[in-house]
Design an enzyme around this catalytic site. Structure first.
Site, mmCIF file in Angstrom:
data_model
loop_
_atom_site.group_PDB
_atom_site.id
_atom_site.type_symbol
_atom_site.label_atom_id
_atom_site.label_comp_id
_atom_site.label_asym_id
_atom_site.label_seq_id
_atom_site.Cartn_x
_atom_site.Cartn_y
_atom_site.Cartn_z
ATOM 1 N N TYR A 1 30.598 33.652 27.818
ATOM 2 C CA TYR A 1 29.419 33.576 28.573
ATOM 3 C C TYR A 1 28.970 32.339 28.886
ATOM 4 O O TYR A 1 27.693 32.206 29.423
ATOM 5 C CB TYR A 1 28.574 34.584 27.918
ATOM 6 N N LYS B 1 23.373 41.395 25.671
ATOM 7 C CA LYS B 1 23.611 40.340 24.353
ATOM 8 C C LYS B 1 24.392 40.890 23.365
ATOM 9 O O LYS B 1 24.137 41.616 22.917
ATOM 10 C CB LYS B 1 22.175 40.015 24.011
ATOM 11 N N LYS C 1 15.057 41.412 23.569
ATOM 12 C CA LYS C 1 15.377 42.221 22.711
ATOM 13 C C LYS C 1 15.019 43.623 22.677
ATOM 14 O O LYS C 1 13.959 43.887 22.843
ATOM 15 C CB LYS C 1 15.135 41.807 20.927
ATOM 16 N N GLU D 1 23.005 39.392 31.387
ATOM 17 C CA GLU D 1 24.137 39.793 30.542
ATOM 18 C C GLU D 1 23.631 40.502 29.252
ATOM 19 O O GLU D 1 22.679 40.120 28.637
ATOM 20 C CB GLU D 1 24.693 38.279 30.205
ATOM 21 N N CYS E 1 37.117 61.909 -15.196
ATOM 22 C CA CYS E 1 35.940 62.326 -14.716
ATOM 23 C C CYS E 1 36.107 63.098 -13.489
ATOM 24 O O CYS E 1 37.023 62.856 -12.365
ATOM 25 C CB CYS E 1 34.936 61.266 -14.309
ATOM 26 N N CYS F 1 27.372 60.045 -16.697
ATOM 27 C CA CYS F 1 27.702 60.208 -15.331
ATOM 28 C C CYS F 1 27.259 61.380 -14.994
ATOM 29 O O CYS F 1 27.582 62.363 -15.728
ATOM 30 C CB CYS F 1 29.348 60.067 -15.505
ATOM 31 N N CYS G 1 31.511 54.781 -13.966
ATOM 32 C CA CYS G 1 31.797 55.949 -14.972
ATOM 33 C C CYS G 1 33.315 55.208 -15.090
ATOM 34 O O CYS G 1 34.076 55.270 -14.413
ATOM 35 C CB CYS G 1 31.791 57.259 -14.470
ATOM 36 N N ASP H 1 26.291 41.680 19.927
ATOM 37 C CA ASP H 1 25.852 41.265 18.713
ATOM 38 C C ASP H 1 27.300 41.074 17.767
ATOM 39 O O ASP H 1 27.826 41.898 17.396
ATOM 40 C CB ASP H 1 25.360 42.508 18.123
ATOM 41 N N CYS I 1 30.456 63.770 -15.035
ATOM 42 C CA CYS I 1 31.445 64.324 -16.145
ATOM 43 C C CYS I 1 30.474 64.156 -17.351
ATOM 44 O O CYS I 1 30.964 64.539 -18.517
ATOM 45 C CB CYS I 1 32.578 63.596 -16.287
#
Ligand code: IVH
Length: 677
Positions: free
Chosen positions: A223, A114, A311, A112, A428, A405, A423, A116, A408
């Site tokens: 499952y 797997k 895996k 099957e 800006c 920043c 900022c 996630d 700006c």
């Protein structure tokens, strides 16, 4: 039974059937419109006959109540994890162990994908979903029944003849496109992104408000049927067949394998299939098919001896950090981003990865010049796994968060207890550009033709300094810009004009208040009714609104405590932008219908759906039965259901029936004497 009662029973049956066709089999037999009509009929009957109330009715998917926390659930049969195998050799050794222990020379396996996501366990009593729980520590999970009920592929009721009590297990997951959509939306709100679909699924399921879960479109594959032998079943394969017959969604890729070689074939085939699958998998689970053998093989302290998880190797690559640059987002957050020497990671060229914030950079200790291992987390977003410190030369440069920043030059701020550096200057340009893009985007003011490139031209020409300036633009201003001709200028001006009559929720969303996305904007607009009321609302007023928590309340109050923002709203209002839930004076004209796609949902009261569709068509528009990204308007009548939800999710403009009637009127369309019903 009364007529109403028998019709209600019939409708519930029908809806369950069509739900199953749609969400479990992906193979609907009826159109969305027909489904909606059945649902509306059921809702109407249930409202008229409260004595027919049933919490398991298909109309009751989304519970309204917010829970204070999750109750613990004891798993009668523990939820085990699986032993992981990372290479073919270990899987062969697994097969050899089983052959030795059973004395057989070939074992039948079920292989099957797997998935996630996160494991859940559902218990049905008397054919009804009684408890749904997370895995927790395997012995004790959390009761997330209310949230699981919102997942359409989970049956709430089992067919007649189902066992009186039955527990099934499966994996809740988020489809890849849904994950992308969610992260996109979060990015536009300046919220932290989910690293992968699994985290997103877990975060969506562990929500105190089931409406949040409902809005995330989770899915599930089943499952495992613990204790299948109690139902006279002899193999895992038959157990899957059995639960499928009860309406549970079982992955179609699952394959019966005669011997471990066939399991390897499956592993290779699924590896090829993996990029095209709409869900994330991280491997293949191989299970002994015969239940008596499973029983004989037994368990170790935390995993069965009869199953293992193979895996797939993570998609990782090695590269060098060329630079760490800082980007300023719409909400002013400064995000350090690693720029790599471009490298292929599982078929995709990666040249950047977010380093999120200052603390993350410190924790990973990423420096400019470092050799790093990177991977695509959950196969999607690239991330730095680790620095190959062995290869440091001493030439590497540590990252420092700038004090000003980069966009700006004004001072940046990192508040105590916050990971983000921001900022805080409203003028800006980085914030302005992003703010303008957001303001004009679909779901917000939806101004067609006002995309990033036009916005850049307007900024370069000094024509806009603030979102409200959009409404002072004239065709004359636009024609002066590079690449913009009379025709497109006129179109853009018309689109800007039209946006003035957008719903209040769109205007609220367009402002870009941190943490206030589409759903919340709608909620604020509906609960408070006008921009004025939203601006005046106190922290405590806001907390009264369901789903508004302290952080959101705080964000809204701070946003409007800034004089500049209040001024912007005032200027938008002066320009004629709709500021209340009531339709504004200026309504769109016939141009509003031309080439536009309309979807009607819910019960219309002042005219029939056919008439409404005819009206749209005669004005040059198109009526469609399903909502997609191409839909321009969804007209929501009473008890509008799934399509309305879909429209909100996609940010499609939603009209009330009076809005629509008004639009028709403005377009000069006469409904005539037979218009009313
Ligand atoms: S069987 C005793 N089958 O993987 C049987 N698990 O690493 C236990 N998972 O906790 C689970 N897809 O969350 C099984 N087809 C599948 C699966 C699967 C994903 C997850 C599940 C489990 C974890 C174990």
């Amino acid at each position: 039974m009364t007529d109403a009662a028998s019709r209600v029973v019939e409708l519930r049956e029908l809806l369950r059937h069509h739900n199953w066709r749609y969400y479990v089999l992906d193979d609907p037999e009826i159109t969305d419109a027909e489904y909606d009509a059945l649902m509306q009929e059921l809702i109407a009957l249930e409202e008229a006959h409260p004595e027919l109330y049933d919490p398991h009715s298909p109309s009751k998917r989304v519970g309204g109540a917010v829970s204070a926390g999750f109750e613990p659930v004891l798993h009668a049969i523990p939820m085990l994890s699986l032993a992981n195998m990372f290479d073919e050799g270990s899987l062969r050794a697994f097969d050899a162990r089983i052959k030795r222990a059973t004395g057989l020379d070939k074992i039948q396996y079920v292989a099957e994908p797997k998935i996630d996501g996160l494991a859940i366990s559902l218990t049905y009593e008397g054919g009804r979903l009684a408890v749904g729980a997370t895995r927790g520590d395997g012995e004790r999970g959390e009761d997330v029944t209310h949230n699981l009920r919102t997942i359409r592929s989970i049956p709430l009721v089992l067919p007649d003849g189902a066992p009186h009590v039955i527990t099934v297990r499966g994996e809740v997951y988020m489809r890849k496109p849904e994950f992308e959509r969610l992260n996109h939306e979060r990015a536009s709100r300046g919220e932290p992104l989910f690293a992968n679909p699994r985290n997103a699924a877990a975060g969506s399921l562990r929500q105190l408000d089931p409406r949040v879960t409902a809005s995330r479109n989770l899915d599930v594959f089943f499952y495992y049927l613990p204790d299948a032998e109690a139902y006279g079943i002899e193999t895992h394969w038959d157990a899957l067949e059995f639960i499928r017959s009860l309406g549970f969604r079982v992955n179609r890729e699952i394959t019966l394998c005669d011997g471990i070689e066939e399991a390897f074939e499956f592993i290779h085939r699924v590896a090829e299939l993996r990029p095209a699958l709409p869900y994330e998998i991280d491997g293949v689970v191989v299970k002994v098919n015969r239940l008596n053998l499973q029983r004989d093989l037994g368990l170790t302290s935390h995993s069965p001896r009869w199953a293992s998880a193979y895996k797939y190797p993570a998609k990782q690559a090695r590269t060098r950090v060329r630079d760490i640059v800082v980007q300023v987002g719409r909400t002013g957050v400064l995000t350090p981003t690693a720029v790599f020497e471009p490298v292929d990671v599982g078929g995709v060229t990666v040249s950047r990865a977010s380093l999120h914030n200052e603390d993350y950079v410190r924790a990973k200790d990423v420096r400019v010049g470092d050799v790093v291992m990177i991977q695509r987390a959950g196969d999607v977003i690239p991330e730095v796994v680790r620095v190959v410190t062995e290869e440091r030369t001493g030439e590497e440069r540590e990252f420092e968060m700038p004090r000003t920043c980069p966009a700006c030059g004004s001072e940046v701020l990192r508040e105590a207890g916050e990971a983000a550096t921001r900022c805080i200057s409203l003028s800006c340009p980085a914030r302005l550009r992003e703010g303008l893009i957001h303001f004009a985007s679909k779901g917000a003011m939806d101004i067609e033709g006002l995309g990033p490139s036009t916005i850049d031209k307007l900024l370069d020409a000094g024509l806009i300094r603030d979102v409200a300036d959009i409404y002072s633009l004239t065709a004359y201003d636009l024609i002066g810009l590079e690449g913009i001709r009379e025709k497109s200028a006129a179109k853009l001006v018309a689109a800007i004009e039209r946006s003035k009559s957008n719903g209040l929720q769109q205007v609220v969303f367009a402002l870009g208040i941190p943490l206030v996305g589409i759903t919340l904007s709608k909620l604020l607009a509906e609960s408070l009714g006008s921009m004025d009321a939203i601006m005046r609302a106190s922290y405590d007023d806001l907390l009264e609104i369901p789903t508004v928590g302290p952080e959101i309340a705080d964000s809204v109050v701070s946003f409007f405590s800034l004089e500049m923002n209040v001024e912007t709203v005032r200027r938008l209002a002066a320009a004629g932008v709709r500021m209340s839930a009531e339709p504004a004076e200026a309504r769109p004209a016939a141009a509003e219908f031309d080439g536009k796609t309309f979807v009607f949902t819910g019960t219309l009261t002042s005219l029939t759906r056919q008439k409404a569709e005819k009206a749209v068509e005669s004005l040059g528009g198109r009526a469609s039965s399903s909502v997609s990204g191409k839909t321009d308007y969804v007209v929501a009548g009473e008890n509008a259901g799934s399509k309305l939800a879909r429209a909100r999710e996609l940010g499609v403009a939603v009209l009330t029936e009076p809005d629509f009637a008004e639009m028709l009127k403005q377009a000069g369309y006469e409904l005539g004497d037979d218009g009313g019903e």
